[in-house]
Write an enzyme that holds these catalytic residues in place. Structure first.
Site, PDB file in Angstrom:
ATOM      1  N   ALA A  50       0.842  -1.192   0.000  1.00  0.00           N
ATOM      2  CA  ALA A  50       0.000   0.000   0.000  1.00  0.00           C
ATOM      3  C   ALA A  50       0.876   1.240   0.000  1.00  0.00           C
ATOM      4  CB  ALA A  50      -0.925   0.005   1.219  1.00  0.00           C
ATOM      5  N   GLY A  51       0.997   1.868  -1.189  1.00  0.00           N
ATOM      6  CA  GLY A  51       1.760   3.098  -1.302  1.00  0.00           C
ATOM      7  C   GLY A  51       0.823   4.267  -1.494  1.00  0.00           C
ATOM      8  N   GLN A  83      23.508  15.933 -18.971  1.00  0.00           N
ATOM      9  CA  GLN A  83      24.011  15.680 -20.318  1.00  0.00           C
ATOM     10  C   GLN A  83      25.081  16.690 -20.711  1.00  0.00           C
ATOM     11  OE1 GLN A  83      23.088  13.100 -22.104  1.00  0.00           O
ATOM     12  NE2 GLN A  83      24.038  13.564 -24.093  1.00  0.00           N
ATOM     13  N   ARG A 104      34.175  25.122 -18.690  1.00  0.00           N
ATOM     14  CA  ARG A 104      34.613  23.931 -19.422  1.00  0.00           C
ATOM     15  C   ARG A 104      34.781  24.271 -20.897  1.00  0.00           C
ATOM     16  NH1 ARG A 104      37.189  19.005 -19.591  1.00  0.00           N
ATOM     17  NH2 ARG A 104      36.161  17.587 -21.052  1.00  0.00           N
ATOM     18  N   ILE A 147       9.991   4.553   4.909  1.00  0.00           N
ATOM     19  CA  ILE A 147       9.737   5.533   5.963  1.00  0.00           C
ATOM     20  C   ILE A 147      10.941   6.464   6.139  1.00  0.00           C
ATOM     21  CG2 ILE A 147       9.034   5.894   8.343  1.00  0.00           C
ATOM     22  CD1 ILE A 147       6.991   4.450   6.444  1.00  0.00           C
ATOM     23  N   GLU A 180       1.898  18.752   1.963  1.00  0.00           N
ATOM     24  CA  GLU A 180       3.041  17.886   1.669  1.00  0.00           C
ATOM     25  C   GLU A 180       3.418  17.965   0.200  1.00  0.00           C
ATOM     26  OE1 GLU A 180       4.295  13.134   1.782  1.00  0.00           O
ATOM     27  OE2 GLU A 180       2.438  13.804   2.743  1.00  0.00           O
ATOM     28  N   GLY A 206      28.632  15.904 -19.972  1.00  0.00           N
ATOM     29  CA  GLY A 206      29.268  14.807 -20.683  1.00  0.00           C
ATOM     30  C   GLY A 206      29.580  13.653 -19.743  1.00  0.00           C
ATOM     31  N   GLY A 207      30.725  13.020 -19.937  1.00  0.00           N
ATOM     32  CA  GLY A 207      31.105  11.884 -19.102  1.00  0.00           C
ATOM     33  C   GLY A 207      31.264  12.239 -17.639  1.00  0.00           C
TER      34      GLY A 207
END
Length: 380
Positions: A131-132, A337, A269, A158, A243, A340-341
């Site tokens: 139950a979510g 993205q 960069r 929790i 919430e 990059g790496g």
């Protein structure tokens, strides 16, 4: 665009919050990420700084100020400073309506001073393995035996589950009555039969402890019931808009942090002899993110003020959560993205933000549930 929802007192509070995060949280973030939970000293420092429970009455140590703009500032500064893990959002955004509106004077006197001081860490135990989003389907039960409630069942996902000293547990006190048989009962640390299960190994939010909880014939005093017996489901539903707005604020703040660190990276960069931000594709991507976050902020700020004025609807909160978490996730993924790496290397903050943000589309009600809530408001 200049934000107009904050006054001078909010700006002063923002300075206090930022100073707290930079001093008490940021230096320990790497350690908390490794250990999977936050040190209790940071909670107590937040209490001493007046950053917990300001809406509670002064007689218990609070400030008697009920203004969600302070909650928004806490979430924004946590993201802006790069702090991680500490579940002050749950303590300040989610739990207060339960402890403020559903408790007796005796319960307030017993619990609130410790909560406000950061000495009593709270958790809200609603979700279960089966139950979510569908809270009507919970199976944890509580039966009355004399002057005690006896709780049996389990909870999962929790937040603050390991550290929590005070857990608000949703139980079926009348299993035959469906959602009308759900009640809310407080279980305190040390109760016999109350056990912590696994600290869940999550994809992200590594520093925030998220746990399984087990209740095996846990006896708690009858006076630990909060709110009305059998009205727990309605109490929970009444608190969900706040919430969800809190999640929306945090999601937008996370996306803004991702944009900020990516913009700095794009300026410094270099590739092919020039900063990568000078390439049109990258510049356009950043422009697109900036525009979308700015538009989202206008809507979220409107929702914040609607809540402050007591006018926020469940549909508006659901729309805010849906839009900010989906848009924010797309923005963060695009920012990653651009690294990059290096974006896939954990030592870079963008990787942590990316991991931490994915769950925002799930907790507090999935994006699909948010669409359903908004859709129903259309009369469809």
């Amino acid at each position: 665009m200049r934000r107009t929802i904050f006054a001078e007192e909010h700006d002063l509070f923002r300075e206090t919050a930022r100073s707290y995060y930079l001093r008490e949280c940021v230096p320990y973030s790497a350690e908390w990420e490794r250990e999977g939970q936050v040190g209790r000293a940071a909670w107590e420092a937040a209490g001493k700084a007046g950053l917990i429970g300001w809406e509670f009455p002064e007689e218990y140590g609070g400030q008697g100020v009920r203004d969600f703009r302070y909650n928004a500032i806490m979430a924004e500064e946590m993201a802006a400073t790069g702090a991680v893990g500490i579940g002050l959002g749950l303590q300040n955004d989610v739990v207060p309506p339960y402890l403020m509106n559903l408790t007796t004077p005796e319960q307030k006197a017993r619990w609130l001073p410790g909560v406000i001081a950061g000495e009593t860490i709270c958790a809200l135990a609603l979700s279960e393995p089966a139950a979510g989003s569908d809270l009507k389907g919970i199976r944890t039960t509580a039966r009355r035996e004399g002057d005690a409630w006896v709780i049996d069942g389990s909870k999962t996902f929790i937040t603050n589950g390991i550290l929590a000293d005070l857990v608000i547990v949703a139980c079926k006190t009348d299993p035959a009555a469906g959602h009308k048989g759900i009640s809310l009962i407080v279980v305190e640390r040390g109760a016999e039969g109350f056990e912590r299960g696994r600290k869940l190994d999550k994809v992200g939010m590594k520093a925030q402890d998220t746990a399984e909880l087990f209740f095996r014939e846990v006896r708690v005093p009858a006076e630990n019931l909060i709110g009305q017996e059998g009205r727990g489901f309605y109490h929970m539903m009444g608190n969900l808009p706040t919430e969800r707005l809190a999640i929306a604020v945090a999601a937008l703040a996370s996306a803004q942090r991702a944009f900020d660190v990516t913009l700095e990276y794009a300026r410094t960069r270099t590739a092919f002899g020039r900063p990568i931000g000078e390439f049109q594709a990258n510049r356009f991507a950043l422009a697109d993110i900036k525009a979308k976050l700015a538009a989202a902020r206008v809507y979220v700020d409107g929702c914040i003020m609607a809540l402050v004025q007591g006018e926020l609807t469940a549909e508006e909160a659901a729309a805010a959560k849906y839009w900010t978490t989906e848009t924010g996730w797309a923005a963060i993924d695009r920012c990653m993205q651009l690294f990059g790496g290096y974006g896939y290397v954990n030592e870079y903050e963008i990787a942590r933000i990316w991991r931490d943000s994915r769950v925002q589309r799930v907790f507090g009600g999935t994006s699909e549930i948010m669409q359903e809530i908004v859709g129903r408001s259309l009369g469809l």
